[in-house]
Design a protein around this motif. Structure first.
Motif, short mmCIF file in Angstrom:
data_model
loop_
_atom_site.label_atom_id
_atom_site.label_comp_id
_atom_site.label_asym_id
_atom_site.label_seq_id
_atom_site.Cartn_x
_atom_site.Cartn_y
_atom_site.Cartn_z
N LYS A 166 0.93 -1.17 0.09
CA LYS A 166 0.11 0.16 0.10
C LYS A 166 0.82 1.20 -0.05
O LYS A 166 0.18 2.37 -0.06
N GLN A 167 2.21 0.94 0.04
CA GLN A 167 3.15 2.37 -0.12
C GLN A 167 2.85 3.11 -1.31
O GLN A 167 2.84 2.37 -2.38
N PRO A 168 2.38 4.31 -1.37
CA PRO A 168 2.15 4.83 -2.62
C PRO A 168 3.20 5.28 -3.79
O PRO A 168 2.89 4.97 -4.83
N ARG A 169 4.21 5.43 -3.39
CA ARG A 169 5.68 5.73 -4.22
C ARG A 169 6.73 5.61 -3.73
O ARG A 169 7.60 6.53 -3.91
N ALA A 170 7.07 5.02 -2.78
CA ALA A 170 8.24 4.83 -2.01
C ALA A 170 9.16 4.20 -2.77
O ALA A 170 10.38 4.19 -2.61
N PHE A 171 8.85 3.53 -3.64
CA PHE A 171 9.81 2.54 -4.52
C PHE A 171 10.00 2.95 -6.09
O PHE A 171 10.28 2.08 -6.93
N GLU A 172 9.70 4.34 -6.41
CA GLU A 172 9.79 5.00 -7.71
C GLU A 172 11.35 5.15 -7.81
O GLU A 172 11.98 5.11 -6.87
N PRO A 173 11.82 4.98 -9.15
CA PRO A 173 13.64 5.01 -9.37
C PRO A 173 13.95 6.23 -8.53
O PRO A 173 13.19 7.47 -8.60
N VAL A 174 14.83 6.29 -7.92
CA VAL A 174 15.62 7.44 -7.24
C VAL A 174 16.97 7.42 -8.03
O VAL A 174 17.97 6.60 -7.92
N ARG A 175 17.07 8.58 -8.75
CA ARG A 175 18.28 8.78 -9.51
C ARG A 175 18.51 10.14 -9.64
O ARG A 175 17.42 10.92 -10.14
N ALA A 176 19.70 10.68 -9.27
CA ALA A 176 20.02 12.12 -9.43
C ALA A 176 20.10 12.40 -10.85
O ALA A 176 20.76 11.52 -11.55
N SER A 177 19.96 13.77 -11.11
CA SER A 177 20.04 13.96 -12.76
C SER A 177 21.48 13.98 -12.96
O SER A 177 22.54 14.51 -12.49
N GLY A 178 21.99 13.31 -14.07
CA GLY A 178 23.23 13.21 -14.79
C GLY A 178 24.09 12.19 -13.82
O GLY A 178 25.29 12.06 -14.17
N GLN A 179 23.49 11.21 -12.78
CA GLN A 179 24.47 10.40 -12.08
C GLN A 179 23.89 8.95 -12.35
O GLN A 179 22.90 8.82 -12.37
N THR A 180 25.03 8.13 -12.25
CA THR A 180 24.59 6.86 -12.28
C THR A 180 24.92 6.05 -10.95
O THR A 180 25.69 6.42 -10.35
N ILE A 181 23.72 5.22 -10.43
CA ILE A 181 23.83 4.77 -9.33
C ILE A 181 24.69 3.30 -9.42
O ILE A 181 24.24 2.40 -10.22
N HIS A 182 25.64 3.19 -8.71
CA HIS A 182 26.44 1.82 -9.01
C HIS A 182 26.08 0.73 -7.93
O HIS A 182 25.54 1.26 -6.70
N GLN A 183 26.49 -0.52 -8.00
CA GLN A 183 26.03 -1.49 -7.29
C GLN A 183 27.17 -1.33 -6.00
O GLN A 183 28.33 -1.06 -6.05
N ALA A 184 26.35 -1.36 -4.66
CA ALA A 184 26.99 -1.15 -3.41
C ALA A 184 27.53 -2.35 -3.22
O ALA A 184 27.27 -3.64 -3.39
N PRO A 185 28.73 -2.36 -2.30
CA PRO A 185 29.39 -3.62 -1.64
C PRO A 185 28.21 -4.33 -0.97
O PRO A 185 27.38 -3.69 0.04
N PRO A 186 28.32 -5.59 -0.60
CA PRO A 186 27.40 -6.35 0.24
C PRO A 186 27.56 -5.79 1.68
O PRO A 186 28.63 -5.32 2.14
N TYR A 187 26.33 -5.81 2.45
CA TYR A 187 26.34 -5.44 3.77
C TYR A 187 26.28 -6.50 4.58
O TYR A 187 25.87 -7.68 4.19
N PRO A 188 26.89 -6.60 5.93
CA PRO A 188 27.33 -7.78 6.42
C PRO A 188 26.01 -8.47 7.00
O PRO A 188 24.84 -7.77 7.49
N CYS A 189 25.98 -9.82 7.02
CA CYS A 189 24.86 -10.46 7.59
C CYS A 189 24.73 -10.64 9.15
O CYS A 189 25.77 -11.25 9.54
N LEU A 190 23.96 -10.14 9.69
CA LEU A 190 24.03 -10.33 11.19
C LEU A 190 24.13 -11.78 11.95
O LEU A 190 25.03 -12.08 12.45
N ALA A 191 23.37 -12.81 11.36
CA ALA A 191 23.38 -13.97 11.90
C ALA A 191 24.76 -14.57 11.47
O ALA A 191 25.38 -15.31 12.21
N SER A 192 25.22 -14.59 10.39
CA SER A 192 26.51 -15.09 10.16
C SER A 192 27.72 -14.42 10.58
O SER A 192 28.79 -15.21 11.13
N ARG A 193 27.67 -13.28 11.02
CA ARG A 193 28.72 -12.56 12.08
C ARG A 193 28.83 -13.17 13.39
O ARG A 193 29.66 -13.18 14.16
N HIS A 194 27.22 -13.91 14.00
CA HIS A 194 27.40 -14.70 15.01
C HIS A 194 27.73 -16.03 15.09
O HIS A 194 27.42 -17.00 15.91
N GLY A 195 27.99 -16.46 13.59
CA GLY A 195 28.53 -17.83 13.51
C GLY A 195 27.31 -18.84 13.61
O GLY A 195 27.10 -19.92 13.83
#
Length: 202
Positions: A166-195
């Motif tokens: 029901k979120q009205p428009r929270a997931f529309e493309p977010v892109r600054a004019s003239g900029q390219t959004i690159h893949q971010a590095p993986p963020y750490p898995c909480l469970a894996s950090r605890h083994g």
């Protein structure tokens, strides 16, 4: 918008005198009933999972603030405010007596809020291809799902998905004019950090 109510409930639950022992006993009983469900790379399973759950709870207000900051930068503050208010309202329905049980008394509330964040984050990431939060709680959510029980957890999951849809428009493309959004590095898995991981989740 503030996380003060959630912060207070978390602080009280984490400070409950009998909370840590109640959680250890609960996990020990659960592990005896389902000995092959959890895989713990090192240490005592009950202690490793308890440590993960404590951080899982402490991370909630931190991740809420991170998400709010990102929503503000995206120009989606009002949409995220709706999600935050729903999360706060779910916490406000907490019976004070449950806080005496420590984390066990609030685990369903924390799970619901983390699932809201996970769905919000994942749908945004599909468009931006960038991780928005400092921790990946997907596997932790699966672990908590099993702890609170499939039937109840599935009800919470269904409510989360209905809210996100029901979120009205929270997931529309977010892109600054003239900029390219690159893949971010993986963020750490909480469970894996605890083994800790689920045997069927790889």
């Amino acid at each position: 918008m503030s996380t003060s109510y959630i912060d207070t409930a978390l602080d009280q639950a984490l400070a409950a005198p009998e909370g840590p022992q109640s959680l250890l006993r609960f996990i020990a009983v659960f592990h005896r009933k389902h000995p092959s469900l959890f895989i713990v790379e090192h240490g005592v399973p009950e202690q490793r999972l308890t440590a993960m759950l404590i951080q899982y709870c402490r991370l909630l207000p931190i991740l809420l603030e991170e998400a709010r900051g990102l929503a503000n930068r995206d120009g989606r503050a009002a949409d995220f405010d709706q999600l935050h208010n729903i999360a706060a309202a779910f916490f406000s329905s907490l019976e004070p007596k449950r806080l005496e049980f420590g984390i066990l008394g609030i685990l369903d509330k924390v799970y619901f809020c983390h699932r809201l964040l996970e769905e919000w984050h994942d749908r945004r990431k599909l468009i931006t291809r960038c991780a928005a939060l400092s921790w990946d709680t997907s596997l932790s959510n699966l672990l908590v799902h099993t702890l609170i029980g499939d039937a109840y957890a599935n009800e919470l999951d269904a409510a989360v998905l209905e809210i996100i849809e029901k979120q009205p428009r929270a997931f529309e493309p977010v892109r600054a004019s003239g900029q390219t959004i690159h893949q971010a590095p993986p963020y750490p898995c909480l469970a894996s950090r605890h083994g800790v991981r689920l045997s069927w989740a790889g």
